[in-house]
Write a protein that holds these residues in place. Structure first.
Motif, PDB file in Angstrom:
ATOM      1  N   GLU A  92       0.857  -1.178   0.000  1.00 13.23           N
ATOM      2  CA  GLU A  92       0.000   0.000   0.000  1.00 13.23           C
ATOM      3  C   GLU A  92       0.893   1.227   0.000  1.00 13.23           C
ATOM      4  N   ARG A  93       0.410   2.296  -0.629  1.00 21.46           N
ATOM      5  CA  ARG A  93       1.151   3.550  -0.577  1.00 21.46           C
ATOM      6  C   ARG A  93       0.161   4.683  -0.394  1.00 21.46           C
ATOM      7  N   GLU A  94       0.695   5.771   0.109  1.00 20.23           N
ATOM      8  CA  GLU A  94      -0.094   6.991   0.176  1.00 20.23           C
ATOM      9  C   GLU A  94       0.379   7.875  -0.968  1.00 20.23           C
ATOM     10  N   ASN A  95      -0.556   8.471  -1.661  1.00 22.80           N
ATOM     11  CA  ASN A  95      -0.195   9.331  -2.773  1.00 22.80           C
ATOM     12  C   ASN A  95       0.659  10.509  -2.319  1.00 22.80           C
ATOM     13  N   SER A 136       6.162  10.778   0.976  1.00 21.20           N
ATOM     14  CA  SER A 136       7.456  10.114   0.948  1.00 21.20           C
ATOM     15  C   SER A 136       7.460   8.859   1.803  1.00 21.20           C
ATOM     16  N   ARG A 137       8.096   7.876   1.306  1.00 16.34           N
ATOM     17  CA  ARG A 137       8.407   6.701   2.114  1.00 16.34           C
ATOM     18  C   ARG A 137       7.174   6.166   2.840  1.00 16.34           C
ATOM     19  N   SER A 138       6.095   6.113   2.123  1.00 13.40           N
ATOM     20  CA  SER A 138       4.853   5.699   2.778  1.00 13.40           C
ATOM     21  C   SER A 138       4.413   4.300   2.378  1.00 13.40           C
ATOM     22  N   ILE A 139       5.338   3.545   1.828  1.00 16.86           N
ATOM     23  CA  ILE A 139       4.966   2.199   1.381  1.00 16.86           C
ATOM     24  C   ILE A 139       4.791   1.271   2.579  1.00 16.86           C
ATOM     25  N   ARG A 140       3.716   0.532   2.536  1.00 15.76           N
ATOM     26  CA  ARG A 140       3.502  -0.500   3.544  1.00 15.76           C
ATOM     27  C   ARG A 140       3.514  -1.853   2.863  1.00 15.76           C
ATOM     28  N   VAL A 141       4.216  -2.774   3.424  1.00 16.06           N
ATOM     29  CA  VAL A 141       4.220  -4.132   2.895  1.00 16.06           C
ATOM     30  C   VAL A 141       3.057  -4.881   3.531  1.00 16.06           C
TER      31      VAL A 141
END
Lengths: 241, 241
Positions: A61-64, A67-72
């Motif tokens: 998941e990411r937030e539009n 920065s560096r907001s990726i979640r596995v």
DNA sequence: ATAATACACGAACATACGTCCTATGTCAAG
DNA sequence: CTTGACATAGGACGTATGTTCGTGTATTAT
């Protein structure tokens, strides 16, 4: 009940591995360019491209624009490096203790009105009502984005959902094919629960009830995805009638 | 060897709280400005100032010049304001086990075959599969009479129950008006899920779907109540099709 | 062969974000 | 009163970072 792992290329796998490893080691996500470096790719757009695929497939998941907001979401089974004691502890604490998750009930869902959304990410507390769900019933590790709605009225029966049912949803504005989503249709001014399929030039919304036909949306703009349904609960309450 | 916690001002405390909360909710750290917002401070420099102090005191770690790289080292003690997950986890630690009950899945329910029943009250153990349900979702105090069935096929859609759904039932051979029951109809040779109403000279079986008409059973003998449905669970499993 | 599609690169761009400098006010110590 | 440490505000600045677009090259379908 096991997650599907279709068409994961070597690149995808490497990215996932790097993501988990980096997260684990640093406590925050890598940037696009760092990911690029890790797989020997110079172009940021290409990384973006892969990340979107992984997102589509439901791995991350990411937030539009953040920065560096990726979640596995589904860490690959290949983990052998647990350098961070803290991360370890937290992870253990998470799934060892709380097998039971309390999900706030944000409101009621009606066909004729937009979805009530949890007002902020932070108000777990003040939710006067909530449902307790065993973690084993939920697909996502990430509890924070879950909320529940109580169905109001018969208008959703074509989604096999009836008055009083509780739908547990995950907040999102994108969907993968086959997801059941809650969407707001601008032109019809209504909320509906349907299976989501993106076709060549249009979007197909398929009712859960196999006896009913789909509706098509030609303009993607007129369709607002509010969340995807992950669980439906119906308590039979023995009402006379 | 524990770190000293001297002079933590209200601001410091608030920041720490926000950090843990935000992390917990989003999976990544807030930006300086977001922190500022959370404590009602417009100046980024001031936030930076506080963060450096917290860093000095050993509460957090940051990477220089890297976005959202704050790590919380020592989550604040108790304080009644812990992030919900952890707080809940701790609070529930003691009674979590008893709040969660494991219900054996006795088999599959098909219209064309009788209900598989749990062979005895004692075989929880060998049940290869089971569902975990929060006690709060169940009406009955008595867990021993509960069992679950997985719905096979589309034949129950008039009960608003679809293929793959899990119905939790309570073993019984009697029913009250308004109960949803699983019944075996001798003359039709089929199992069905319906709302049960005893009328003057007959029994009315009402589908959950309000659009469908009831069926009537004149002879109570030809109807065998296998159990009453207490809960229906549908996990949306995002299958393409 | 042509078209469509997936994969790849690089660069331009806008902005989110951390850093740092200056100014102002408060207050206790000298 | 002066001094200086501390708390606070505002903003300029540079860069880290995500997004987008134009282009190119295989691979596959028509």
């Amino acid at each position: 009940m096991a997650k599907r792992h279709p068409g994961l290329s070597e690149r995808h796998r490497k990215i996932m591995e790097f993501l988990t490893k980096f997260q684990d080691a640093n406590g925050y996500s890598p940037s696009i360019r760092q990911i690029g470096d890790s797989i020997g790719v110079k172009s940021t757009s290409l990384v973006d491209y892969y990340l979107n695929q992984l997102l589509e497939m439901g791995y991350i998941e990411r937030e539009n624009r953040i920065s560096r907001s990726i979640r596995v979401l589904t860490p690959l089974p290949s983990e052998s490096s647990l350098p961070s004691k803290v991360a370890d502890a937290i992870r253990n604490a998470g799934n060892a203790i709380s097998d039971l998750i309390s999900i706030p009930i944000a409101g009621r869902i009606v066909a004729s009105a937009p979805l009530p959304m949890p007002t902020s990410d932070l108000n777990y507390y003040d939710a006067e009502s909530s449902v307790d769900i065993a973690r084993s019933l939920l697909p996502s590790r990430d509890v924070s984005e879950l909320f529940a709605l109580e169905v109001d009225g018969d208008s959703m029966i074509d989604a096999m959902v009836n008055d009083g049912d509780i739908v547990v949803m995950k907040k999102t504005s994108t969907a993968n094919n086959g997801d059941m989503v809650a969407v707001w249709l601008d032109d019809k001014d209504e909320t509906t629960l349907k299976y989501f399929y993106k076709e060549a030039k249009r979007i197909r919304l398929q009712p859960a009830n196999p006896n009913m036909g789909p509706i098509y949306v030609e303009d993607p703009k007129s369709l607002r995805i509010m969340g995807k349904v992950v669980l439906v609960i119906r308590q039979i309450k023995s009402v006379a009638g």
